[in-house]
Design an enzyme around this catalytic site. Structure first.
Site, PDB file in Angstrom:
ATOM      1  N   SER A 117     -72.050  32.561 -21.733  1.00 55.38           N
ATOM      2  CA  SER A 117     -71.009  32.070 -20.850  1.00 55.38           C
ATOM      3  C   SER A 117     -70.064  32.970 -21.225  1.00 55.38           C
ATOM      4  O   SER A 117     -69.078  33.359 -20.417  1.00 55.38           O
ATOM      5  CB  SER A 117     -70.827  30.668 -20.800  1.00 55.38           C
ATOM      6  OG  SER A 117     -70.665  30.246 -21.981  1.00 55.38           O
ATOM      7  N   HIS A 180     -69.734  16.632 -24.504  1.00 56.74           N
ATOM      8  CA  HIS A 180     -69.951  15.984 -23.219  1.00 56.74           C
ATOM      9  C   HIS A 180     -70.042  14.412 -23.448  1.00 56.74           C
ATOM     10  O   HIS A 180     -70.417  13.675 -22.877  1.00 56.74           O
ATOM     11  CB  HIS A 180     -71.434  16.325 -22.564  1.00 56.74           C
ATOM     12  CG  HIS A 180     -71.395  17.759 -22.209  1.00 56.74           C
ATOM     13  ND1 HIS A 180     -70.671  18.363 -21.220  1.00 56.74           N
ATOM     14  CD2 HIS A 180     -72.314  18.672 -22.274  1.00 56.74           C
ATOM     15  CE1 HIS A 180     -70.677  19.749 -21.259  1.00 56.74           C
ATOM     16  NE2 HIS A 180     -71.770  19.737 -21.682  1.00 56.74           N
ATOM     17  N   GLU A 205     -67.147  19.851 -17.109  1.00 60.27           N
ATOM     18  CA  GLU A 205     -68.328  19.956 -16.460  1.00 60.27           C
ATOM     19  C   GLU A 205     -69.516  19.192 -17.071  1.00 60.27           C
ATOM     20  O   GLU A 205     -69.205  18.613 -18.266  1.00 60.27           O
ATOM     21  CB  GLU A 205     -68.831  21.493 -16.342  1.00 60.27           C
ATOM     22  CG  GLU A 205     -69.415  22.241 -17.427  1.00 60.27           C
ATOM     23  CD  GLU A 205     -69.680  23.865 -17.528  1.00 60.27           C
ATOM     24  OE1 GLU A 205     -69.231  24.374 -16.379  1.00 60.27           O
ATOM     25  OE2 GLU A 205     -70.502  24.095 -17.777  1.00 60.27           O
TER      26      GLU A 205
HETATM   27  C1  SAM Z   1     -74.089  23.008 -23.247  1.00 60.55           C
HETATM   28  S1  SAM Z   1     -73.795  23.793 -24.759  1.00 60.55           S
HETATM   29  C2  SAM Z   1     -72.497  25.333 -24.001  1.00 60.55           C
HETATM   30  C3  SAM Z   1     -73.324  26.090 -23.100  1.00 60.55           C
HETATM   31  C4  SAM Z   1     -72.478  27.381 -22.941  1.00 60.55           C
HETATM   32  N1  SAM Z   1     -71.316  27.203 -22.621  1.00 60.55           N
HETATM   33  C5  SAM Z   1     -73.222  28.104 -21.713  1.00 60.55           C
HETATM   34  O1  SAM Z   1     -72.953  27.896 -20.673  1.00 60.55           O
HETATM   35  O2  SAM Z   1     -74.284  28.911 -21.921  1.00 60.55           O
HETATM   36  C6  SAM Z   1     -72.702  22.945 -25.794  1.00 60.55           C
HETATM   37  C7  SAM Z   1     -72.280  23.402 -26.676  1.00 60.55           C
HETATM   38  O3  SAM Z   1     -71.348  22.319 -27.329  1.00 60.55           O
HETATM   39  C8  SAM Z   1     -71.187  22.594 -28.850  1.00 60.55           C
HETATM   40  N2  SAM Z   1     -70.766  21.496 -29.206  1.00 60.55           N
HETATM   41  C9  SAM Z   1     -71.279  20.198 -29.290  1.00 60.55           C
HETATM   42  N3  SAM Z   1     -70.421  19.166 -29.882  1.00 60.55           N
HETATM   43  C10 SAM Z   1     -69.187  19.713 -29.949  1.00 60.55           C
HETATM   44  C11 SAM Z   1     -68.114  19.275 -30.510  1.00 60.55           C
HETATM   45  N4  SAM Z   1     -67.777  18.035 -30.880  1.00 60.55           N
HETATM   46  N5  SAM Z   1     -67.063  20.177 -30.731  1.00 60.55           N
HETATM   47  C12 SAM Z   1     -67.249  21.427 -30.270  1.00 60.55           C
HETATM   48  N6  SAM Z   1     -68.468  21.733 -29.680  1.00 60.55           N
HETATM   49  C13 SAM Z   1     -69.501  21.192 -29.776  1.00 60.55           C
HETATM   50  C14 SAM Z   1     -72.694  22.860 -28.874  1.00 60.55           C
HETATM   51  O4  SAM Z   1     -72.770  23.343 -30.362  1.00 60.55           O
HETATM   52  C15 SAM Z   1     -73.282  23.821 -28.023  1.00 60.55           C
HETATM   53  O5  SAM Z   1     -73.172  25.191 -28.653  1.00 60.55           O
END
Ligand code: SAM
Length: 297
Positions: A117, A180, A205
């Site tokens: 992304s 999320h 989102e």
């Molecule tokens: C749904 S993926 C992102 C997908 C990406 N934006 C895409 O569209 O391909 C969620 C990401 O959030 C990260 N994440 C999870 N908890 C987090 C936190 N507390 N702070 C920052 N990043 C976090 C995960 O490591 C993961 O890489």
């Protein structure tokens, strides 16, 4: 070569067949801008009898006219790092992000995933854009490249977020696609929203998690970010609450909130003056002593 000589030889008043087809196409109603009902109306076909159907409306989700590259087609033809997005997000992205295309926009995306992304935003927003990815996973550092920086940290850690802002400056766009988890979304929003540009956009989102227990969500649960947004709708309208609600910086700096399936968007902008003037000349069809009632005060 022979063909082009032929077309050059035609009298200028008679358009080349290819040119007249093009002209016809240009003169034809732009069906893609119209609803199905209005397409049928233009084509002289009976429109289905639908109560409340809207005709001849432009599609508000239509991408910005100036953008030739559709984000959706970019996503579909992606051969670079994987991108993980719900399909129905793309019209919303184009609707809220297209005005930043080819500007020196600073975009912060929370949650880098597999890096795709970040690369998609770079392609879409153009050569002057700077993309900053935030992720808790140190492996995401590998996604840094020209125009893309990555900082490793927890989105619920406000000191970390403040450091990112101090380093990169004021974001024009923040897209929260991180953990999320409700408290994490809230912590990021509380720190980042007041700091984004005065005409910036903040998008969260995957808010279906606002209804899921394991993400601290649940229908009408106070900790849910959707519930917080419902309160912010009141805050947006605080100027009209007859002292029931004190206007806040959010009231003053937010122009609009948009709700989609799983997405909430905040668009910033400063109101110069809230006023409802009546402009125009009275029609003689109305009696002299006519007074209407419009709730404008
Ligand atoms: C749904 S993926 C992102 C997908 C990406 N934006 C895409 O569209 O391909 C969620 C990401 O959030 C990260 N994440 C999870 N908890 C987090 C936190 N507390 N702070 C920052 N990043 C976090 C995960 O490591 C993961 O890489």
């Amino acid at each position: 070569m022979a063909d082009s000589n032929k077309s050059l030889g035609r009298p200028s008043t008679v358009p080349h067949p290819a040119a007249s087809t093009l002209l016809q196409r240009l003169e034809r109603p732009r069906f893609r801008d119209l609803t199905t009902t209005s397409q049928q109306a233009v084509a002289g076909l009976a429109a289905p009898a639908m109560s409340g159907s809207v005709t001849f409306t432009r599609n508000p989700m239509r991408p910005h006219k100036g953008s030739c590259m559709s984000l959706w087609s970019d996503f579909q033809t992606n051969t670079k790092r994987p991108i993980h997005k719900w399909k129905h997000y793309f019209p919303a992205y184009e609707r809220h992000f297209s005005r930043f295309v080819n500007t020196d926009v600073l975009m912060v995306e929370i949650g880098c995933g597999e890096g795709g992304s970040l690369q998609m935003w770079k392609r879409y927003l153009g050569p002057h854009a700077r993309i900053v990815g935030i992720d808790i996973n140190p492996a995401c550092q590998a996604f840094a490249e020209d125009q893309i920086d990555v900082r490793i940290g927890d989105q619920s850690d406000q000191a970390f977020l403040a450091e990112v802002l101090a380093e990169f400056g004021t974001p024009d766009i923040v897209l929260d696609d991180g953990s999320h988890v409700m408290s994490h979304i809230q912590a990021s929003f509380d720190l980042l929203y007041p700091q984004i540009a005065k005409n910036g956009v903040y998008m969260v989102e995957d808010l279906h998690t606002a209804y899921w227990d394991e993400f601290e969500g649940g229908l009408k649960r106070k900790s849910s970010f959707i519930e917080h947004c419902k309160d912010l709708v009141d805050e947006l309208n605080a100027d009209h609450a007859r002292n029931a609600l004190e206007p806040t910086e959010f009231t003053r700096s937010t122009l609009s909130m948009h709700f989609y399936d799983s997405i909430v968007v905040f668009e910033k902008g400063r109101h110069t003056q809230k006023a409802a003037p009546k402009i125009g000349s009275r029609t003689s069809a109305l009696p002299q002593n006519f007074t209407g009632f419009w709730p404008k005060t």
